[in-house]
Design a protein around this motif. Structure first.
Motif, PDB file in Angstrom:
ATOM      1  N   VAL A   7       0.847  -1.190   0.000  1.00 20.29           N
ATOM      2  CA  VAL A   7       0.000   0.000   0.000  1.00 20.29           C
ATOM      3  C   VAL A   7       0.881   1.238   0.000  1.00 20.29           C
ATOM      4  O   VAL A   7       1.824   1.348   0.779  1.00 20.29           O
ATOM      5  CB  VAL A   7      -0.924  -0.001   1.239  1.00 20.29           C
ATOM      6  CG1 VAL A   7      -1.771   1.249   1.243  1.00 20.29           C
ATOM      7  CG2 VAL A   7      -1.797  -1.230   1.240  1.00 20.29           C
ATOM      8  N   ARG A   8       0.567   2.169  -0.866  1.00 19.82           N
ATOM      9  CA  ARG A   8       1.323   3.403  -0.928  1.00 19.82           C
ATOM     10  C   ARG A   8       0.886   4.311   0.214  1.00 19.82           C
ATOM     11  O   ARG A   8      -0.258   4.740   0.291  1.00 19.82           O
ATOM     12  CB  ARG A   8       1.042   4.099  -2.268  1.00 19.82           C
ATOM     13  CG  ARG A   8       1.655   3.388  -3.464  1.00 19.82           C
ATOM     14  CD  ARG A   8       3.155   3.661  -3.557  1.00 19.82           C
ATOM     15  NE  ARG A   8       3.428   5.087  -3.633  1.00 19.82           N
ATOM     16  CZ  ARG A   8       3.438   5.764  -4.785  1.00 19.82           C
ATOM     17  NH1 ARG A   8       3.196   5.151  -5.911  1.00 19.82           N
ATOM     18  NH2 ARG A   8       3.707   7.060  -4.797  1.00 19.82           N
ATOM     19  N   ASN A   9       1.791   4.606   1.133  1.00 23.78           N
ATOM     20  CA  ASN A   9       1.455   5.445   2.282  1.00 23.78           C
ATOM     21  C   ASN A   9       1.218   6.891   1.891  1.00 23.78           C
ATOM     22  O   ASN A   9       0.604   7.648   2.634  1.00 23.78           O
ATOM     23  CB  ASN A   9       2.564   5.367   3.334  1.00 23.78           C
ATOM     24  CG  ASN A   9       2.632   4.003   3.992  1.00 23.78           C
ATOM     25  OD1 ASN A   9       1.597   3.350   4.141  1.00 23.78           O
ATOM     26  ND2 ASN A   9       3.818   3.563   4.358  1.00 23.78           N
ATOM     27  N   ALA A  41      -4.186   9.234   2.386  1.00 21.57           N
ATOM     28  CA  ALA A  41      -4.194   7.797   2.658  1.00 21.57           C
ATOM     29  C   ALA A  41      -4.535   7.553   4.122  1.00 21.57           C
ATOM     30  O   ALA A  41      -4.034   8.231   5.014  1.00 21.57           O
ATOM     31  CB  ALA A  41      -2.838   7.193   2.320  1.00 21.57           C
ATOM     32  N   ASP A  80      -2.885   9.581  -6.454  1.00 23.04           N
ATOM     33  CA  ASP A  80      -1.559   8.978  -6.423  1.00 23.04           C
ATOM     34  C   ASP A  80      -0.760   9.311  -7.691  1.00 23.04           C
ATOM     35  O   ASP A  80      -0.103   8.447  -8.281  1.00 23.04           O
ATOM     36  CB  ASP A  80      -1.683   7.458  -6.260  1.00 23.04           C
ATOM     37  CG  ASP A  80      -0.350   6.797  -5.919  1.00 23.04           C
ATOM     38  OD1 ASP A  80       0.548   7.515  -5.417  1.00 23.04           O
ATOM     39  OD2 ASP A  80      -0.203   5.595  -6.164  1.00 23.04           O
ATOM     40  N   ARG A  95      -7.327  -0.092  -8.095  1.00 24.47           N
ATOM     41  CA  ARG A  95      -6.858   0.869  -7.097  1.00 24.47           C
ATOM     42  C   ARG A  95      -8.020   1.624  -6.460  1.00 24.47           C
ATOM     43  O   ARG A  95      -7.942   2.038  -5.311  1.00 24.47           O
ATOM     44  CB  ARG A  95      -5.890   1.868  -7.743  1.00 24.47           C
ATOM     45  CG  ARG A  95      -4.614   1.276  -8.316  1.00 24.47           C
ATOM     46  CD  ARG A  95      -3.681   0.795  -7.221  1.00 24.47           C
ATOM     47  NE  ARG A  95      -3.369   1.803  -6.247  1.00 24.47           N
ATOM     48  CZ  ARG A  95      -2.469   2.781  -6.412  1.00 24.47           C
ATOM     49  NH1 ARG A  95      -1.780   2.864  -7.541  1.00 24.47           N
ATOM     50  NH2 ARG A  95      -2.231   3.640  -5.447  1.00 24.47           N
ATOM     51  N   ASP A 178      -7.024   0.748  -2.835  1.00 22.67           N
ATOM     52  CA  ASP A 178      -6.401   1.710  -1.925  1.00 22.67           C
ATOM     53  C   ASP A 178      -7.353   2.853  -1.587  1.00 22.67           C
ATOM     54  O   ASP A 178      -7.212   3.498  -0.557  1.00 22.67           O
ATOM     55  CB  ASP A 178      -5.136   2.300  -2.549  1.00 22.67           C
ATOM     56  CG  ASP A 178      -4.148   1.224  -2.968  1.00 22.67           C
ATOM     57  OD1 ASP A 178      -4.072   0.213  -2.261  1.00 22.67           O
ATOM     58  OD2 ASP A 178      -3.489   1.392  -4.005  1.00 22.67           O
ATOM     59  N   ARG A 208      -4.873  -1.265   6.410  1.00 23.01           N
ATOM     60  CA  ARG A 208      -4.351  -1.154   5.050  1.00 23.01           C
ATOM     61  C   ARG A 208      -4.111   0.285   4.631  1.00 23.01           C
ATOM     62  O   ARG A 208      -3.806   0.554   3.483  1.00 23.01           O
ATOM     63  CB  ARG A 208      -5.327  -1.793   4.056  1.00 23.01           C
ATOM     64  CG  ARG A 208      -5.550  -3.289   4.283  1.00 23.01           C
ATOM     65  CD  ARG A 208      -6.153  -3.946   3.059  1.00 23.01           C
ATOM     66  NE  ARG A 208      -5.245  -3.841   1.928  1.00 23.01           N
ATOM     67  CZ  ARG A 208      -5.478  -3.094   0.852  1.00 23.01           C
ATOM     68  NH1 ARG A 208      -6.570  -2.354   0.773  1.00 23.01           N
ATOM     69  NH2 ARG A 208      -4.616  -3.069  -0.143  1.00 23.01           N
ATOM     70  N   ASN A 209      -4.283   1.216   5.551  1.00 27.08           N
ATOM     71  CA  ASN A 209      -4.118   2.629   5.209  1.00 27.08           C
ATOM     72  C   ASN A 209      -5.069   3.030   4.083  1.00 27.08           C
ATOM     73  O   ASN A 209      -4.725   3.798   3.185  1.00 27.08           O
ATOM     74  CB  ASN A 209      -2.666   2.930   4.806  1.00 27.08           C
ATOM     75  CG  ASN A 209      -2.234   4.318   5.236  1.00 27.08           C
ATOM     76  OD1 ASN A 209      -2.751   4.871   6.196  1.00 27.08           O
ATOM     77  ND2 ASN A 209      -1.287   4.889   4.518  1.00 27.08           N
ATOM     78  N   LEU A 210      -6.281   2.491   4.143  1.00 31.50           N
ATOM     79  CA  LEU A 210      -7.282   2.678   3.093  1.00 31.50           C
ATOM     80  C   LEU A 210      -7.900   4.066   3.187  1.00 31.50           C
ATOM     81  O   LEU A 210      -8.294   4.517   4.260  1.00 31.50           O
ATOM     82  CB  LEU A 210      -8.368   1.612   3.242  1.00 31.50           C
ATOM     83  CG  LEU A 210      -9.424   1.470   2.163  1.00 31.50           C
ATOM     84  CD1 LEU A 210      -8.798   1.000   0.860  1.00 31.50           C
ATOM     85  CD2 LEU A 210     -10.495   0.474   2.614  1.00 31.50           C
TER      86      LEU A 210
END
Length: 672
Positions: A7-9, A41, A80, A95, A178, A208-210
């Motif tokens: 997961v991209r923070n 995020a 993103d 995504r 995400d 998941r930092n969703l």
């Protein structure tokens, strides 16, 4: 499996100056006008406002699903680092996931639930079919769906509305996105399942930092889940900031109006609700000034000038913000009508039961057919002019009981009396005239090919309320006056009406026969809070004016607490508690009632919902049906012996083995 995806923070959504217009007759309809918002995020932003404000248009713009006819402009529309004006199809489904409000329309009726849940995993993650099927079953279980393996093999038409909504959420999470766009995701869910879904979304957000965008007219769940809130009115942002600032200390008049229209179970019969008068403006001719001023209780000179968001973290688009910030939205001082506590019994049901069998002829012949005992020995009384609220989870038998009281379904056992006269399995026209129903979905219950006048006129002629054309027209006018609609609406078709107006037409049609009893089956569940407030006030007024009695079915305890005189709590075909509103909302109460109340999301009260396993099919043998979910189960007695009915007070009955002193010692649900 969820944790296996990186997961991209730093992934974030940025929307700056988004405008959307649709071609309309004679020009363009400005659905969105210079809307800006951002979601980092791991954070959740709520987007609230009435139907037609443009909330769903924001969602469709982010997904790239507005269609070629729409005119979309934005200074920035990115997630993103991807430009969503061009790259949305590449991110959509993988995504960026989405849960639509109407899952009945979103699910393919020709495919099994399992094939639709695993499709995102197969298409976007390349998951092998067997592993995808196993994960899909796990997702359905996480959504609170009983017998998930069986549901995976089922088709959409075999599921209730709430279960289909849970399937939609599971399918959206299957591809492990995400960013999750939630467009009214819990509208059709019970408070217990809603609490489970909110807890699950919160847990996924943290694990998941969703990031999420939650579109909802339920301000309670917005307060429960969201970090920040944006309030949208007629395509323009009027207020934005942290959830605590916007919902607990609203500054814009429109936000104040939305909160004032909200029925709250912690206030009960606090008085009439305060709906926002009027309707949304004509978006084909945008007002250069404040477009809320025709409906605003605080409008003054200067509101005709263009408004812009001002402030630091809490931004408001109102030039009078300092003058009105501490003022409350004006409420109608007229008190609610007194309950009809001493009126004569109108509807008397004794030991009503009905069972829906399943299986083919051979299974039934061999005695191996399954089935559901939908209503199990229910007895209740509704007095003239009284409102009895019926609450419970989906599938507990609420709608079935309403149909039994109307004799739209044949009871397997039990008796029904109306105005002291017995009602047989095939009632006469007089009973049909005096007992009517208001359906939940006015879109499907009104004939789209007939005008409002034709719809009402047909009911008037059918029951011989009037025969001459002039008399029929006069009666149509009377009905429109009753439900507070202009008489000119008789010439309109259903598609020319708003949701609240269509629901009023449905109420008018039910009143056409001049009934004494109405079953309102989730009659306000799909309405915005302001429209809902107006309809609830209308129903109370009609009760006072006409002496009509209601069985008011709803999963919204706030609505029931506001409109009902008494509440009946139903669980798997049985009434487990019944009594006056104030008594049912205070200890002692049945453990199931306690579970329902503790699951209600309330603004300003972040309470942990009481946990309980998912309900199973109703038992046909002895014992308490709630025993397998009860957190205070006494012992084997709850499994083997039917619970007794205990009188907790005048007219307040609780069906439970737990002694009343122990039930009374439970902390109040608002104190948790």
């Amino acid at each position: 499996m969820l944790d296996a995806v990186a997961v991209r923070n730093d992934a974030a959504l940025h929307v700056e100056a988004l405008s959307v217009a649709y071609p309309a007759r004679g020009g363009w309809l400005q659905a969105l006008d210079d809307v800006s918002l951002s979601i980092a995020a791991g954070s959740v932003r709520g987007l609230v406002g009435e139907s037609g404000s443009g909330k769903s248009t924001v969602v469709l713009a982010l997904l790239g699903l507005l269609g070629p006819a729409a005119r979309v402009t934005a200074q920035r529309l990115a997630y993103d680092g991807h430009d969503l004006l061009h790259d949305a199809p590449l991110l959509r489904g993988r995504r960026i996931g989405v849960v639509f409000q109407d899952t009945a329309a979103a699910l393919n009726p020709a495919l099994t639930i399992g094939s639709q849940v695993i499709e995102p995993m197969r298409a976007h993650l390349g998951t092998e079919r067997r592993a995808a099927w196993q994960r899909g079953t796990e997702l359905l279980a996480e959504m609170g769906i009983p017998r998930p393996a069986q549901v995976m093999q089922s088709y959409p038409h075999q599921l209730s509305g709430g279960m289909k909504q849970r399937v939609g959420i599971a399918a959206a999470l299957a591809s492990e996105p995400d960013l999750l766009l939630l467009d009214e995701p819990t509208t059709a869910l019970d408070v217990t399942i809603e609490a489970q879904i909110l807890a699950l979304l919160d847990e996924l957000r943290e694990r998941r930092n969703l990031a999420m965008l939650l579109v909802s007219h339920n301000l309670g769940i917005v307060d429960r889940l969201c970090d920040s809130v944006s309030v949208l009115y007629a395509g323009r942002l009027v207020e934005t900031g942290t959830t605590a600032a916007v919902l607990h200390r609203p500054r814009h008049p429109y936000t104040k109006g939305l909160l004032a229209a909200l029925p709250r179970p912690d206030r009960g019969h606090a008085g009439r609700l305060a709906p926002i008068p009027g309707n949304l403006p004509d978006l084909t001719a945008p007002d250069p000034g404040c477009n809320f001023r025709p409906r605003c209780a605080f409008a003054a000179v200067g509101c005709e000038r263009p408004q812009s968001l001002s402030g630091d973290r809490h931004q408001v688009s109102c030039h009078r913000v300092e003058a009105v910030a501490d003022l409350a939205w004006p409420a109608d001082p007229a008190p609610l009508g007194a309950p009809a506590a001493v009126a004569a019994p109108l509807v008397e049901a004794r030991d009503l039961s009905i069972r829906f069998d399943s299986g083919g002829f051979v299974q039934r012949l061999l005695g191996k057919a399954g089935g559901v005992l939908a209503v199990d020995g229910v007895s209740l009384t509704i007095r003239t002019g009284e409102v009895l609220g019926l609450v419970g989870e989906s599938g507990c038998g609420k709608s079935t009981l309403g149909r039994l009281l109307l004799r739209l379904l044949p009871a397997r056992s039990g008796t029904l009396h109306f105005a002291s006269s017995p009602v047989g399995a095939w009632p006469d026209a007089q009973f049909r005239q005096r007992a009517q129903v208001v359906f939940q979905n006015s879109d499907t219950s009104l004939n789209p090919r007939q005008t409002v006048g034709m719809i009402l006129g047909r009911a008037i002629r059918w029951f011989a309320i009037a025969n001459l054309e002039s008399e029929v027209l006069a009666e149509v006018d009377r009905l429109l006056d009753l439900v507070r609609l202009p008489r000119a609406y008789a010439q309109r078709y259903p598609h020319q009406l708003s949701g609240g107006e269509k629901q009023r037409v449905g109420i008018a049609r039910a009143l056409a026969s001049r009934p004494k009893f109405l079953v309102c089956d989730e009659a306000v569940s799909a309405l915005d809070v302001s429209v809902q407030a107006a309809v609830l006030n209308l129903l109370r007024d009609l009760r006072d004016e006409l002496g009509v009695a209601y069985l008011f079915i709803s999963h919204d305890i706030g609505v029931i607490a506001h409109i009902a005189d008494r509440i009946a709590v139903m669980y798997q075909g049985t009434i487990v508690e019944e009594g006056p509103v104030d008594d049912v909302l205070h200890p002692p109460y049945h453990p199931y009632t306690e579970l329902l109340l503790s699951s209600v999301p309330l603004i300003g009260k972040h309470r942990a919902a009481a946990s309980a396993p998912v309900g199973r099919a109703a038992k046909v043998s002895g014992g308490c049906k709630f025993a397998d979910r009860c957190s205070r189960k006494v012992g084997t007695v709850c499994d083997s012996i039917a619970p007794p009915v205990q009188q907790a007070g005048p007219g307040h009955a609780i069906r439970c083995h737990i002694p009343l002193p122990e039930l009374a010692a439970v902390p109040h649900w608002l104190s948790r």
